[in-house]
Design a protein around this motif. Structure first.
Motif, PDB file in Angstrom:
ATOM      1  N   VAL A  20      12.683  -7.173   2.097  1.00 22.43           N
ATOM      2  CA  VAL A  20      12.571  -6.028   2.986  1.00 22.43           C
ATOM      3  C   VAL A  20      11.090  -5.667   2.952  1.00 22.43           C
ATOM      4  O   VAL A  20      10.509  -5.505   1.881  1.00 22.43           O
ATOM      5  CB  VAL A  20      13.436  -4.838   2.526  1.00 22.43           C
ATOM      6  N   ILE A  21      10.488  -5.577   4.140  1.00 30.40           N
ATOM      7  CA  ILE A  21       9.047  -5.367   4.227  1.00 30.40           C
ATOM      8  C   ILE A  21       8.759  -4.058   4.944  1.00 30.40           C
ATOM      9  O   ILE A  21       9.274  -3.813   6.039  1.00 30.40           O
ATOM     10  CB  ILE A  21       8.373  -6.547   4.963  1.00 30.40           C
ATOM     11  N   LEU A  22       7.943  -3.219   4.321  1.00 30.67           N
ATOM     12  CA  LEU A  22       7.502  -1.956   4.916  1.00 30.67           C
ATOM     13  C   LEU A  22       6.024  -2.118   5.257  1.00 30.67           C
ATOM     14  O   LEU A  22       5.231  -2.470   4.382  1.00 30.67           O
ATOM     15  CB  LEU A  22       7.666  -0.795   3.938  1.00 30.67           C
ATOM     16  N   SER A  23       5.680  -1.867   6.508  1.00 30.62           N
ATOM     17  CA  SER A  23       4.284  -2.025   6.904  1.00 30.62           C
ATOM     18  C   SER A  23       3.797  -0.821   7.694  1.00 30.62           C
ATOM     19  O   SER A  23       4.529  -0.233   8.482  1.00 30.62           O
ATOM     20  CB  SER A  23       4.087  -3.306   7.708  1.00 30.62           C
ATOM     21  N   ARG A  24       2.551  -0.493   7.445  1.00 29.53           N
ATOM     22  CA  ARG A  24       1.897   0.619   8.135  1.00 29.53           C
ATOM     23  C   ARG A  24       1.504   0.178   9.535  1.00 29.53           C
ATOM     24  O   ARG A  24       1.004  -0.927   9.727  1.00 29.53           O
ATOM     25  CB  ARG A  24       0.611   1.016   7.417  1.00 29.53           C
ATOM     26  N   GLN A  25       1.707   1.066  10.458  1.00 31.36           N
ATOM     27  CA  GLN A  25       1.241   0.870  11.825  1.00 31.36           C
ATOM     28  C   GLN A  25       0.364   2.074  12.149  1.00 31.36           C
ATOM     29  O   GLN A  25       0.794   3.031  12.795  1.00 31.36           O
ATOM     30  CB  GLN A  25       2.423   0.728  12.784  1.00 31.36           C
TER      31      GLN A  25
END
Length: 107
Positions: free
Chosen positions: A47-52
Motif C-alpha cells: 500500500v503506497i501513500l504519496s504526496r501530491q
C-alpha cells in the motif's frame, strides 16, 4: 491550507503511521523516500501513500484501487474524494484485505 502546512501535516501523518505499526507490533515493513510511504505486507503486497503537493492531496495506491484524499479542515481528517472514506478506515481495510489478517492501526 498552504503548501508548508500541507507538508507539515503529511510529515506528522507518516510518522504517526510508522509509530502505529511499531506500537501495534504489526508484521508490516515501511519505507519513506521522497514523500512516499510504502507499506509492505508479509506476503509482499504493498500500500503506497504519496504526496501530491501541487493539488494538496494524498494519494493511496492499493490492490483495491487508487484513491485521492483531501484534508477536511473542519473534521481534521484526510477524506477520499470518491467514496468519502476516512484515511485510517481505508488503510485498515486495504491492509487487512492485502495481508489476510485483521489490521487495525490505532492512530
Amino acid at each position: 491550507m498552504n503548501e508548508s502546512e500541507y507538508n507539515e501535516q503529511l510529515d506528522e501523518l507518516m510518522y504517526a503511521i510508522e509509530d502505529a505499526i511499531e506500537d501495534n507490533e504489526l508484521d508490516i515493513d515501511y519505507e519513506t523516500a521522497n514523500g512516499i510511504l510504502t507499506l509492505t505486507c508479509e506476503n509482499g503486497t504493498q500500500v503506497i501513500l504519496s504526496r501530491q503537493t501541487a493539488m494538496l492531496q494524498l494519494w493511496v495506491a492499493a490492490k483495491s484501487g487508487g484513491f485521492h484524499l483531501e484534508y477536511d479542515e473542519e473534521a481534521e481528517k484526510w477524506m477520499c474524494e470518491s467514496n468519502g472514506e476516512e484515511l485510517f478506515v481505508m488503510l485498515n481495510r486495504c491492509l487487512s484485505e492485502q495481508s489476510g489478517d485483521e489490521i487495525t492501526l490505532d492512530i
